[in-house]
Design a protein around this motif. Structure first.
Motif, PDB file in Angstrom:
ATOM      1  N   VAL A 107     -34.384  47.562  20.505  1.00 53.96           N
ATOM      2  CA  VAL A 107     -34.755  48.787  21.242  1.00 53.96           C
ATOM      3  C   VAL A 107     -35.363  49.135  22.762  1.00 53.96           C
ATOM      4  O   VAL A 107     -35.716  49.671  23.489  1.00 53.96           O
ATOM      5  CB  VAL A 107     -35.709  49.932  19.855  1.00 53.96           C
ATOM      6  CG1 VAL A 107     -36.643  50.858  20.619  1.00 53.96           C
ATOM      7  CG2 VAL A 107     -34.834  50.570  19.429  1.00 53.96           C
ATOM      8  N   MET A 108     -36.570  47.655  22.510  1.00 50.65           N
ATOM      9  CA  MET A 108     -37.600  48.010  23.659  1.00 50.65           C
ATOM     10  C   MET A 108     -36.232  46.976  24.629  1.00 50.65           C
ATOM     11  O   MET A 108     -36.415  47.569  25.755  1.00 50.65           O
ATOM     12  CB  MET A 108     -38.247  46.531  23.298  1.00 50.65           C
ATOM     13  CG  MET A 108     -39.787  46.407  22.407  1.00 50.65           C
ATOM     14  SD  MET A 108     -40.698  45.466  21.824  1.00 50.65           S
ATOM     15  CE  MET A 108     -41.689  44.871  22.920  1.00 50.65           C
ATOM     16  N   LYS A 109     -34.975  46.625  24.412  1.00 54.90           N
ATOM     17  CA  LYS A 109     -34.585  46.185  25.406  1.00 54.90           C
ATOM     18  C   LYS A 109     -33.455  46.870  26.061  1.00 54.90           C
ATOM     19  O   LYS A 109     -32.999  46.760  27.212  1.00 54.90           O
ATOM     20  CB  LYS A 109     -33.477  45.079  24.888  1.00 54.90           C
ATOM     21  CG  LYS A 109     -32.041  44.659  25.965  1.00 54.90           C
ATOM     22  CD  LYS A 109     -31.334  43.352  25.812  1.00 54.90           C
ATOM     23  CE  LYS A 109     -30.587  43.009  26.687  1.00 54.90           C
ATOM     24  NZ  LYS A 109     -30.111  41.908  26.461  1.00 54.90           N
ATOM     25  N   ALA A 110     -33.545  47.964  25.532  1.00 58.81           N
ATOM     26  CA  ALA A 110     -32.696  49.819  25.835  1.00 58.81           C
ATOM     27  C   ALA A 110     -33.384  50.326  26.411  1.00 58.81           C
ATOM     28  O   ALA A 110     -33.591  50.426  27.631  1.00 58.81           O
ATOM     29  CB  ALA A 110     -32.275  50.064  25.017  1.00 58.81           C
ATOM     30  N   VAL A 111     -35.122  50.055  26.311  1.00 60.10           N
ATOM     31  CA  VAL A 111     -35.848  51.222  26.829  1.00 60.10           C
ATOM     32  C   VAL A 111     -36.603  50.880  28.109  1.00 60.10           C
ATOM     33  O   VAL A 111     -36.179  50.876  29.359  1.00 60.10           O
ATOM     34  CB  VAL A 111     -37.156  51.215  26.090  1.00 60.10           C
ATOM     35  CG1 VAL A 111     -38.039  52.031  27.466  1.00 60.10           C
ATOM     36  CG2 VAL A 111     -37.130  51.618  25.193  1.00 60.10           C
ATOM     37  N   GLN A 112     -35.918  49.236  28.971  1.00 58.81           N
ATOM     38  CA  GLN A 112     -36.535  48.239  29.782  1.00 58.81           C
ATOM     39  C   GLN A 112     -35.198  49.171  30.781  1.00 58.81           C
ATOM     40  O   GLN A 112     -35.213  48.430  31.988  1.00 58.81           O
ATOM     41  CB  GLN A 112     -36.161  47.231  29.458  1.00 58.81           C
ATOM     42  CG  GLN A 112     -36.610  46.740  31.217  1.00 58.81           C
ATOM     43  CD  GLN A 112     -38.047  46.192  31.649  1.00 58.81           C
ATOM     44  OE1 GLN A 112     -38.526  46.470  30.880  1.00 58.81           O
ATOM     45  NE2 GLN A 112     -37.902  47.101  32.729  1.00 58.81           N
ATOM     46  N   GLU A 113     -33.403  48.396  29.279  1.00 58.70           N
ATOM     47  CA  GLU A 113     -32.647  49.060  30.740  1.00 58.70           C
ATOM     48  C   GLU A 113     -33.040  50.659  31.679  1.00 58.70           C
ATOM     49  O   GLU A 113     -31.943  50.803  32.173  1.00 58.70           O
ATOM     50  CB  GLU A 113     -30.883  49.236  29.517  1.00 58.70           C
ATOM     51  CG  GLU A 113     -30.664  47.285  29.742  1.00 58.70           C
ATOM     52  CD  GLU A 113     -29.190  47.689  29.108  1.00 58.70           C
ATOM     53  OE1 GLU A 113     -29.085  46.623  29.047  1.00 58.70           O
ATOM     54  OE2 GLU A 113     -29.435  48.750  27.779  1.00 58.70           O
ATOM     55  N   ALA A 114     -33.607  51.583  30.449  1.00 52.36           N
ATOM     56  CA  ALA A 114     -33.436  52.645  31.344  1.00 52.36           C
ATOM     57  C   ALA A 114     -33.968  52.436  31.829  1.00 52.36           C
ATOM     58  O   ALA A 114     -34.479  53.485  32.804  1.00 52.36           O
ATOM     59  CB  ALA A 114     -33.688  53.411  29.893  1.00 52.36           C
TER      60      ALA A 114
END
Length: 457
Positions: free
Chosen positions: A135-142
């Motif tokens: 989730v943290m990686k996906a938030v950073q991608e966003a």
């Protein structure tokens, strides 16, 4: 035969489905793009018209919940996504965050735009570290793609998302206890009113929604209200996950329209394990009254399950065959609720302790007939008197099991012990060999933890 309707799970089988590129290539963020060109009030009305109900267990209309927020007063308002999935048998939100985290992030963007939120939170259960990292990686991608932060996609809309790791307390699944935990206090339910919509996080208007609820929003905005309402029943619209576990051949997540029956789901799951038949099952996790074969054809929607004497809850369908001792199963669940009681109110704190003590005594063969009646009396002292829903949930399996299987409780007394061979109900054969101590997947023989990239994804 009702067909499966993969919407939230449509991309789960794709290579690196959790990546932003994969998500966008399969229609991701189209709903957010469309939403940011709409008046916020129209988004809320669309969710109301869709009939989307909270997928976290209560089934409260989502659009109505958003509409409870008071008029803007110039101060902040918040969105909190409840990802503290911990109800025994419930296992839908973690796979969603693991396989398609951007679905939830897009839903948060749309929801925040609709309710005027500029800072949203995802409260993730801290033990699932692999999900937390994903989730943290996906938030950073966003953030990197301009879907989060300042002036999102060239608009005036700004949104930050904070990912918060909980500390493993079942009670923070209750929304006000979650808010207290998020504020740095001990997770305990608050007295209501005021409700979170009026006075929630940091005493400001707050929307609290489940992972699956928020993940359902993008497809409604993108594909339209009529598309969503074409699935489900008259009062229980749309699709949802049905999590099958236990004595079935193919346990897993089955995304289908609300109103499907367990008989249909069992056919999709290959049926019960060979040579066995259904004994009892839970329609919405361990805190819902259990069903038997008599409810195989009960439509799994909020109204039908309620009329049959239980609750749809989180659609956690735990399936047990005739080898299972119902007293032992209920004792294990009650031990969980006793352990997870926050201790704030006496009925739950003391009542779950005595329920577990009596059930343990019966299972060990030291109980009496009076103990069976005492179970019901103790449940009567808890239900409707606890500070939050944990107390009521803890009594549900006890009361329903005694009602449906009282003769089995009596056998434990008459035979001075449990009449079942627990080894026959076990799902797996355990070994003390060196091979059994690895993290290998029993189906594929591979160890997912050896992939360094996946471990840090």
């Amino acid at each position: 035969m009702t067909d499966l309707t993969p919407v939230l799970s449509a991309t789960w089988g794709l290579e690196r489905s959790w990546n932003l590129d994969t998500y966008v290539a399969n229609g991701g963020y189209k709903g957010a793009t469309k939403a940011m060109a709409m008046p916020p009030g129209d988004i809320i009305q669309a969710i109301k018209d869709s009939g989307l109900r909270g997928r976290g267990g209560a089934g409260f209309p989502t659009g109505m919940k958003w509409g409870f927020l008071p008029a803007p007063d110039g101060g902040p308002r918040y969105l909190v996504v409840n990802a503290d999935e911990s109800e025994p048998g419930t296992c839908k939100d973690m796979p969603t965050l693991l396989n398609a985290p951007h679905t939830v992030i897009e839903g948060m963007i749309i929801t925040s735009f609709a309710v005027g939120c500029e800072h949203a939170f995802i409260y993730v259960r801290g033990e699932v570290i692999h999900v937390l990292r994903r989730v943290m990686k996906a938030v950073q991608e966003a953030y990197d793609a301009g879907w989060l932060g300042q002036n999102i996609q060239g608009t005036d809309f700004c949104l930050d998302i904070t990912v918060h790791a909980g500390a493993g307390a079942y009670i923070v699944g209750e929304e006000t206890a979650l808010l207290d935990s998020l504020e740095g206090r001990r997770g305990q339910p608050r007295l209501k009113p005021p409700f979170p919509a009026v006075e929630g996080l940091y005493a400001r208007p707050t929307v609290v929604n489940n992972v699956e609820t928020i993940a359902s929003v993008p497809s409604i905005i993108d594909k339209g209200v009529d598309w969503f309402t074409s699935m489900g029943t008259e009062k229980s619209k749309g699709m949802g996950f049905f999590s099958l576990s236990g004595h079935v051949k193919r346990p897993g997540q089955y995304e289908a329209p609300l109103g499907i029956t367990l008989r249909e789901l069992l056919e999709m799951a290959g049926g019960m394990r060979d040579g066995h038949e259904l004994k009892f099952w839970t329609p919405g996790g361990s805190s819902t009254p259990m069903f038997t074969q008599d409810q195989l054809d009960t439509p799994l929607d909020y109204e039908s399950v309620g009329a049959a004497g239980s609750m749809l809850g989180t659609r956690a369908l735990q399936i047990f065959d005739e080898t299972t001792c119902v007293v032992r199963a209920v004792e294990r669940w009650t031990e969980f609720y006793k352990h997870e009681s926050c201790g704030k109110c006496t009925p739950c704190r003391e009542g779950t302790y005595w329920l577990e003590l009596i059930l343990r005594r019966l299972e060990a063969g030291h109980g009496t007939m009076a103990d069976i009646d005492q179970l019901l009396a103790t449940c009567d002292s808890i239900a409707g008197r606890a500070f939050c829903a944990l107390g009521d949930g803890a009594t549900s399996p006890v009361v329903s099991s005694v009602k449906l299987f009282r003769e089995e409780f009596e056998r434990h007394v008459d035979e001075a012990g449990c009449p079942f061979d627990h080894a026959k109900s076990a799902l797996f054969e355990y070994s003390t060999s060196a091979d059994s101590l690895t993290g290998a997947d029993p189906l594929t023989g591979t160890d997912p933890l050896t992939d360094a990239e996946e471990a840090h994804a």
